[in-house]
Write a protein that holds these residues in place. Structure first.
Motif, PDB file in Angstrom:
ATOM      1  N   PHE A   1       0.830  -1.211   0.000  1.00  0.00           N
ATOM      2  CA  PHE A   1       0.000   0.000   0.000  1.00  0.00           C
ATOM      3  C   PHE A   1       0.863   1.259   0.000  1.00  0.00           C
ATOM      4  N   ARG A   2       1.922   1.238   0.826  1.00  0.00           N
ATOM      5  CA  ARG A   2       2.771   2.431   0.921  1.00  0.00           C
ATOM      6  C   ARG A   2       4.078   2.092   1.632  1.00  0.00           C
ATOM      7  N   VAL A   3       5.151   2.787   1.234  1.00  0.00           N
ATOM      8  CA  VAL A   3       6.391   2.760   2.016  1.00  0.00           C
ATOM      9  C   VAL A   3       6.584   4.180   2.525  1.00  0.00           C
ATOM     10  N   PHE A   4       6.633   4.327   3.851  1.00  0.00           N
ATOM     11  CA  PHE A   4       6.730   5.657   4.449  1.00  0.00           C
ATOM     12  C   PHE A   4       8.117   5.840   5.043  1.00  0.00           C
ATOM     13  N   PHE A   5       8.748   6.948   4.730  1.00  0.00           N
ATOM     14  CA  PHE A   5      10.106   7.223   5.200  1.00  0.00           C
ATOM     15  C   PHE A   5      10.060   8.324   6.264  1.00  0.00           C
ATOM     16  N   TYR A   6      10.592   7.991   7.437  1.00  0.00           N
ATOM     17  CA  TYR A   6      10.514   8.923   8.563  1.00  0.00           C
ATOM     18  C   TYR A   6      11.883   9.015   9.240  1.00  0.00           C
ATOM     19  N   HIS A   7      12.022   9.950  10.163  1.00  0.00           N
ATOM     20  CA  HIS A   7      13.324  10.197  10.814  1.00  0.00           C
ATOM     21  C   HIS A   7      14.399  10.342   9.712  1.00  0.00           C
ATOM     22  N   ASP A   8      15.605   9.787   9.954  1.00  0.00           N
ATOM     23  CA  ASP A   8      16.640   9.860   8.916  1.00  0.00           C
ATOM     24  C   ASP A   8      16.277   9.036   7.685  1.00  0.00           C
ATOM     25  N   GLY A   9      15.209   8.275   7.763  1.00  0.00           N
ATOM     26  CA  GLY A   9      14.746   7.498   6.615  1.00  0.00           C
ATOM     27  C   GLY A   9      14.451   8.366   5.407  1.00  0.00           C
ATOM     28  N   VAL A  10      14.164   9.653   5.650  1.00  0.00           N
ATOM     29  CA  VAL A  10      13.878  10.564   4.522  1.00  0.00           C
ATOM     30  C   VAL A  10      15.089  10.693   3.600  1.00  0.00           C
ATOM     31  N   ASN A  11      16.282  10.415   4.143  1.00  0.00           N
ATOM     32  CA  ASN A  11      17.496  10.502   3.319  1.00  0.00           C
ATOM     33  C   ASN A  11      17.561   9.438   2.223  1.00  0.00           C
ATOM     34  N   ASN A  12      16.656   8.467   2.283  1.00  0.00           N
ATOM     35  CA  ASN A  12      16.545   7.510   1.182  1.00  0.00           C
ATOM     36  C   ASN A  12      15.993   8.164  -0.074  1.00  0.00           C
ATOM     37  N   GLY A  13      15.483   9.386   0.070  1.00  0.00           N
ATOM     38  CA  GLY A  13      14.804  10.035  -1.049  1.00  0.00           C
ATOM     39  C   GLY A  13      15.596  11.128  -1.734  1.00  0.00           C
ATOM     40  N   THR A  14      16.921  11.186  -1.548  1.00  0.00           N
ATOM     41  CA  THR A  14      17.686  12.201  -2.276  1.00  0.00           C
ATOM     42  C   THR A  14      18.342  11.618  -3.529  1.00  0.00           C
ATOM     43  N   ARG A  15      18.068  12.250  -4.650  1.00  0.00           N
ATOM     44  CA  ARG A  15      18.611  11.737  -5.907  1.00  0.00           C
ATOM     45  C   ARG A  15      20.085  12.108  -6.073  1.00  0.00           C
ATOM     46  N   LEU A  16      20.650  12.887  -5.143  1.00  0.00           N
ATOM     47  CA  LEU A  16      22.046  13.309  -5.256  1.00  0.00           C
ATOM     48  C   LEU A  16      23.018  12.247  -4.745  1.00  0.00           C
ATOM     49  N   THR A  17      22.489  11.164  -4.241  1.00  0.00           N
ATOM     50  CA  THR A  17      23.333  10.065  -3.749  1.00  0.00           C
ATOM     51  C   THR A  17      24.231   9.520  -4.859  1.00  0.00           C
ATOM     52  N   THR A  18      25.514   9.395  -4.575  1.00  0.00           N
ATOM     53  CA  THR A  18      26.434   8.818  -5.558  1.00  0.00           C
ATOM     54  C   THR A  18      27.365   7.816  -4.873  1.00  0.00           C
ATOM     55  N   PRO A  19      26.912   6.595  -4.685  1.00  0.00           N
ATOM     56  CA  PRO A  19      27.771   5.594  -4.044  1.00  0.00           C
ATOM     57  C   PRO A  19      28.856   5.119  -5.012  1.00  0.00           C
TER      58      PRO A  19
END
Lengths: 98, 130, 120
Positions: B35-53
């Motif tokens: 139904f949904r994946v909700f990102f909270y606390h530092d979990g919101v950092n999963n949503g930055t497209r600037l990530t470059t591993p």
């Protein structure tokens, strides 16, 4: 209730808290929680002692990642992510002991 | 069965986001409805497209984006937690006078009500965190 | 709207990490959605309720008063684990709001009755 534990019992009291709050049910060990299910660890006896009342599972990919895939104590059922999903579906609620 | 997932930690530091991802993928493969994946606390950092591993490492953010596209996942980043941590979409950038955005494709920013709604609407809510 | 039993399980101390504060924010939203909300405090989570927070010196927003405001949102079911209090040299008198102190097993039983368990 499905109890999900992701901490090593040698570092945190998370698993102990989970055991104290429950009179039975299922425990799924994931992430660093899987160390509880390994042979010879200091928590092994405690986990053995509750196996009559709790069904204990450990996530295989997390055991493998840590080099313990072949050192799981007796009585613990190893599951993969699909097995994790099935456990979640089986119980009405799950509590992640973070 | 209808399942929702809460992710409380960001990528890379903690395994929570990896576990959540593998769980969601397995649940979809098992025929369940996410139904949904909700990102909270530092979990919101999963949503930055600037990530470059590094190239030999998994790209946690892109992996979520791709799965969202393939399986029409609803990936929701908590607005209050995102504002604190600098995760911004166009609407938020305008509202708060920011000069850039970084929200990854497939994610949307919304309120905590979305988490409670996920709890109400889903048969199961699974929490991943530290 | 469907009403479900939501329990927030708090096992972390305040200020050292943000979990307690952001958990409280979800509690308020849960109450606004008119859900059957309860809070359980165990392990270091009981430190959240210790009265007399003064966060001036660390320049962090204190949120002790929010616990007191929960009643205004009809959130009155606050359960505190007796063993956790004892292990920290605390009694119910040290807490900033009225709570129900009970055994850990009793809290576990309440957890079994919930529809949704949220932990942060």
């Amino acid at each position: 209730m499905l109890n999900i534990v992701n901490k090593s019992p040698l570092d945190r009291n998370t698993l102990q808290s989970c055991l104290d709050a429950n009179t039975g049910g299922a425990i799924l060990l994931i992430e660093d929680g899987v160390f509880a299910a390994t042979r010879g660890n200091a928590f092994e006896a405690k986990l053995k002692a509750v196996q009559g009342t709790f069904k204990v599972y450990a996530l295989g990919p997390d055991l493998d990642a840590r080099g313990f895939g072949d050192r799981v104590m007796d009585g613990v059922t190893v599951v993969d992510y699909a097995g994790f999903v099935d456990l979640v579906a089986e119980f009405k609620t799950c509590q992640s002991w973070l | 069965m209808r399942i929702s997932v809460l992710v409380n930690e960001g990528p890379y530091t903690h395994e929570a986001s990896d576990s959540a991802f593998h769980f969601v993928r397995a649940a979809l493969a098992r025929g369940h409805d996410i139904f949904r994946v909700f990102f909270y606390h530092d979990g919101v950092n999963n949503g930055t497209r600037l990530t470059t591993p590094p190239q030999d490492d998994r790209n946690v953010v892109n992996r979520w984006s791709k799965l969202a596209q393939e399986s029409e996942l609803d990936l929701v980043v908590c607005v209050a937690a995102a504002q604190r941590r600098g995760i911004v979409d166009e609407g938020e950038a305008k509202r708060n006078g920011k000069d850039a955005t970084n929200l990854a494709p497939g994610f949307r920013i919304s309120g905590l009500g979305q988490l409670i709604e996920a709890g109400i609407q889903s048969d199961r809510l699974v929490v991943f965190g530290d | 709207m469907t009403t479900k039993k939501f329990m927030f399980v708090n096992r972390k101390a305040p200020y050292g990490t943000i979990y307690a504060l952001e958990s409280l924010e979800v509690v308020l939203i849960g109450a606004a959605f008119e859900q059957d909300v309860s809070l359980a405090f165990m392990d270091d989570g009981v430190y959240q309720l210790k009265k007399g927070h003064n966060t001036k010196g660390i320049d962090v927003k204190g949120f002790e008063r929010t616990y007191g405001a929960l009643e205004d949102y009809d959130v009155t079911k606050l359960y505190v684990d007796e063993e956790s209090l004892k292990a920290r040299g605390l009694t119910a008198d040290d807490l900033c709001v009225p709570v129900e102190v009970m055994s850990r097993a009793a809290i576990g039983k309440l957890m079994e009755e919930q529809d949704v368990l949220l932990s942060f």
